[in-house]
Enzyme design. Structure first.
Site, short mmCIF file in Angstrom:
data_model
loop_
_atom_site.label_atom_id
_atom_site.label_comp_id
_atom_site.label_asym_id
_atom_site.label_seq_id
_atom_site.Cartn_x
_atom_site.Cartn_y
_atom_site.Cartn_z
N VAL B 48 140.83 68.18 59.96
CA VAL B 48 140.27 67.25 59.13
C VAL B 48 138.68 67.57 59.24
O VAL B 48 138.30 67.87 60.17
CB VAL B 48 140.57 65.76 59.47
CG1 VAL B 48 142.02 65.45 59.34
CG2 VAL B 48 139.83 65.35 60.71
N THR B 49 138.17 67.13 57.95
CA THR B 49 136.62 67.19 58.11
C THR B 49 136.11 66.00 58.72
O THR B 49 135.98 64.97 58.26
CB THR B 49 136.22 67.21 56.85
OG1 THR B 49 137.13 68.21 56.03
CG2 THR B 49 134.62 67.53 56.55
N ARG B 50 135.69 66.27 60.11
CA ARG B 50 135.29 65.00 60.99
C ARG B 50 133.68 64.94 60.44
O ARG B 50 133.15 64.03 60.55
CB ARG B 50 135.17 65.18 62.32
CG ARG B 50 136.73 65.19 62.67
CD ARG B 50 137.18 63.79 62.84
NE ARG B 50 136.44 62.82 63.82
CZ ARG B 50 136.50 62.77 65.05
NH1 ARG B 50 137.58 63.61 65.64
NH2 ARG B 50 135.67 62.04 65.78
N TYR B 155 134.34 64.84 51.91
CA TYR B 155 133.00 64.01 52.45
C TYR B 155 131.96 64.23 51.43
O TYR B 155 130.87 64.78 51.14
CB TYR B 155 132.64 65.05 53.68
CG TYR B 155 132.64 64.25 54.85
CD1 TYR B 155 131.46 63.65 55.23
CD2 TYR B 155 133.59 64.26 55.80
CE1 TYR B 155 131.72 62.97 56.40
CE2 TYR B 155 133.87 63.47 56.81
CZ TYR B 155 132.52 62.82 57.35
OH TYR B 155 132.68 62.19 58.51
#
Lengths: 271, 271
Positions: B48-50, B155
């Site tokens: 995932v895009t953290r 994001y």
């Protein structure tokens, strides 16, 4: 042994280019009690004849709301009609969830027609035995569509389906040109007149019909019986007064053509 | 192995990067992780895009007399490095909508793929209906909220503007699915630096020239105070007539103010 060699399967063509099973499904629409629809540029009205299967039974529902902006009137197999109205409701609610705006009526009708079409091309399925008058309002105004078991669909200014609908069609054909400018009250009145034509002399009462309307500033809803009875009473008063042209001219029309299966007729897929 | 300390992130903890830590005994461990994932302990392998890599800074937009105006700079920052200087962050979506994005640039490119596909399928109906800004906004709300529920957010903070049927529309949605409409909007730093100006100076009947002046005032404040912004801006407008995205241009700056001379002077605790 068989009356017809080519009608045991939906997917079997006759040499004349017909699909008999599909035509039989369309025949089922003619057996059901009548439904009519008509529209102005801002409103659409649906009306249906409530016919009980026996004296002891209640009648089946003929008019269904799909969403605030669309509804259907059905003729034919009520069970199939119920399944299809559930499909319509699903399509509408999914669209409003994703876009927060009503599904355009034309698109809803295409999805319905595609669903019906699949049944004409799969050997293990049967076509829906129901015709649907779809009335609705979207950005481009009020619309009325007829969806046929064959998967065909047509847009109309006014139309009637079901038993003895030819009488109603004849009535509507004489008057549809003015419908674009009609008020909602005038539309309801003509819907009731058209319904009356299909009754062949039987007395029209508010118990005997369901009328629904959708239009600008008015969500789809069934008009209550009391209001309908008032319309009917007003009609009777005015026709006694002599503004009588429609009742006098219409009844004897249509019936003869209806159901006459001329052998050399072209495939009636477009009806 | 005795007791094991295992982190199970809460939803917001996961998104913001501070997992809440629980203590579980060994035999309960499998069951406990099962609450979050079907496969025990493999949860940390989900990609995932953290955190974002290449990002765009604020977008500001407002309604004016004839439509909606939107502006942003063209920077793509790699952390605090101004890595890319000609990233167009305002795009058109269909015939009635423009979208501006701040946040992860690659996620915005993914979003544009979704939207271009959406518009393509909408156009393929070829029936005169088209998606307006409200529909596109709601579609994105669903996407953004759905992705955050999968712990895999896009994001971005997005701004959508448009005009359809004479109706102006301006809305925003962010990476956790929060969405709202307003007369003027900004993302990121713009929320703190531009919106106070807009609140005191915005009017419904601003002409395009006045709107550009006000937008430029906001952009200049952001340029001075937001370290990720650059002096290369794009202004876009959308009206009933259509969409215009102007080519990038620069604003005149003045760095001679005494406050700019020695910015860290008097700022105790910095070097």
């Amino acid at each position: 042994m068989f009356r017809n060699q080519y009608d045991t399967d939906v997917t079997t063509w006759s040499p004349a280019g017909r699909l008999f099973q599909v035509e039989y499904a369309m025949e089922a629409v003619k057996q059901g009690s009548a439904a009519v629809g008509l529209r102005s540029s801002s409103h659409a009205v649906l009306a249906a004849v409530n016919k009980a299967a026996s004296e002891l039974a209640s009648h089946q529902r003929k008019v269904f709301r799909a969403d605030d902006h669309v509804g259907v009137a059905i003729a034919g197999l009520t069970a199939d009609g119920r399944v299809l109205s559930r499909f319509l409701r699903n399509e509408c609610i999914n669209h409003s969830f994703v876009y927060e705006s009503p599904l355009p009526v034309g698109r809803l009708v295409v999805q319905l027609a595609d669903k019906a079409q699949v049944c004409t091309q799969r050997s293990w399925k049967r076509p829906y035995g129901v015709g649907l008058l779809v009335a609705g309002l979207d950005e481009s105004g009020a619309h009325l569509y007829y969806n046929c078991p064959s998967g065909n669909y047509f847009e109309y200014q006014a139309f009637a389906i079901g038993s003895r609908s030819q009488a109603a069609k004849t009535f509507l054909e004489r008057r549809y040109e003015a419908y674009d400018g009609y008020t909602r009250e005038e539309l309801i009145k003509d819907a009731l007149f058209a319904i009356k034509e299909t009754l062949q002399g039987e007395k029209l009462t508010s118990q005997l019909c369901t009328v629904a309307i959708v239009g600008v500033g008015e969500a789809f809803h069934v008009i209550d019986q009391k209001t309908i009875q008032e319309y009917i009473d007003a009609m009777e008063v005015s026709s006694e007064g002599g503004a009588e042209e429609e009742t006098a001219a219409a009844p004897p029309s249509g019936e003869a053509q209806e159901g006459g299966d001329g052998p050399a007729e072209p495939a009636p897929m477009d009806i | 192995m005795q007791n094991v300390e295992i982190s199970i992130p809460t939803l917001n903890g996961w998104l913001l990067g501070y997992p809440v830590t629980y203590l579980f005994s060994n035999e309960k461990l499998k069951k406990a992780t099962g609450v979050v994932s079907m496969q025990s302990l493999h949860i940390y392998k989900i990609y995932v895009t953290r955190y974002p890599y290449v990002t765009g800074t604020s977008v500001i937009a407002m309604k004016y007399k004839d439509g909606v105006i939107m502006a942003s700079d063209t920077a793509g920052s790699y952390g605090s490095t101004l890595r890319y200087k000609s990233v167009e962050r305002i795009k058109t979506v269909g015939d009635h909508t423009i979208i501006g994005a701040s946040g992860e640039i690659s996620d915005f490119q993914e979003i544009m793929r979704y939207l271009d596909e959406l518009i393509l399928y909408d156009k393929m109906w070829d029936d005169g209906n088209s998606l307006g800004p409200k529909e596109v906004h709601n579609y994105l709300n669903r996407i953004m909220y759905n992705r955050r529920n999968k712990f895999n957010p896009l994001y971005n903070s997005l701004v959508l503007g448009g005009v359809k049927n004479g109706q102006k529309y301006l809305g925003t949605v962010n990476m956790i699915g929060t969405h709202y409409e307003d007369d003027h909007l900004a993302t990121g730093f713009g929320n703190h630096l531009a919106r106070p100006i807009l609140r005191s100076e915005w009017r419904e009947d601003l002409t395009f020239e006045e709107a550009v002046k006000l937008i430029e005032k906001c952009l200049l404040v952001l340029l001075y105070r937001d370290r990720s912004s650059i002096n290369k801006f794009q202004i876009a407008k959308i009206t009933a007539e259509g969409t215009t995205i102007h080519p990038p241009y620069s604003l005149r700056t003045y760095w001679g103010f005494s406050h700019f001379q020695n910015p860290s002077k008097g700022a105790a605790g910095t070097w």
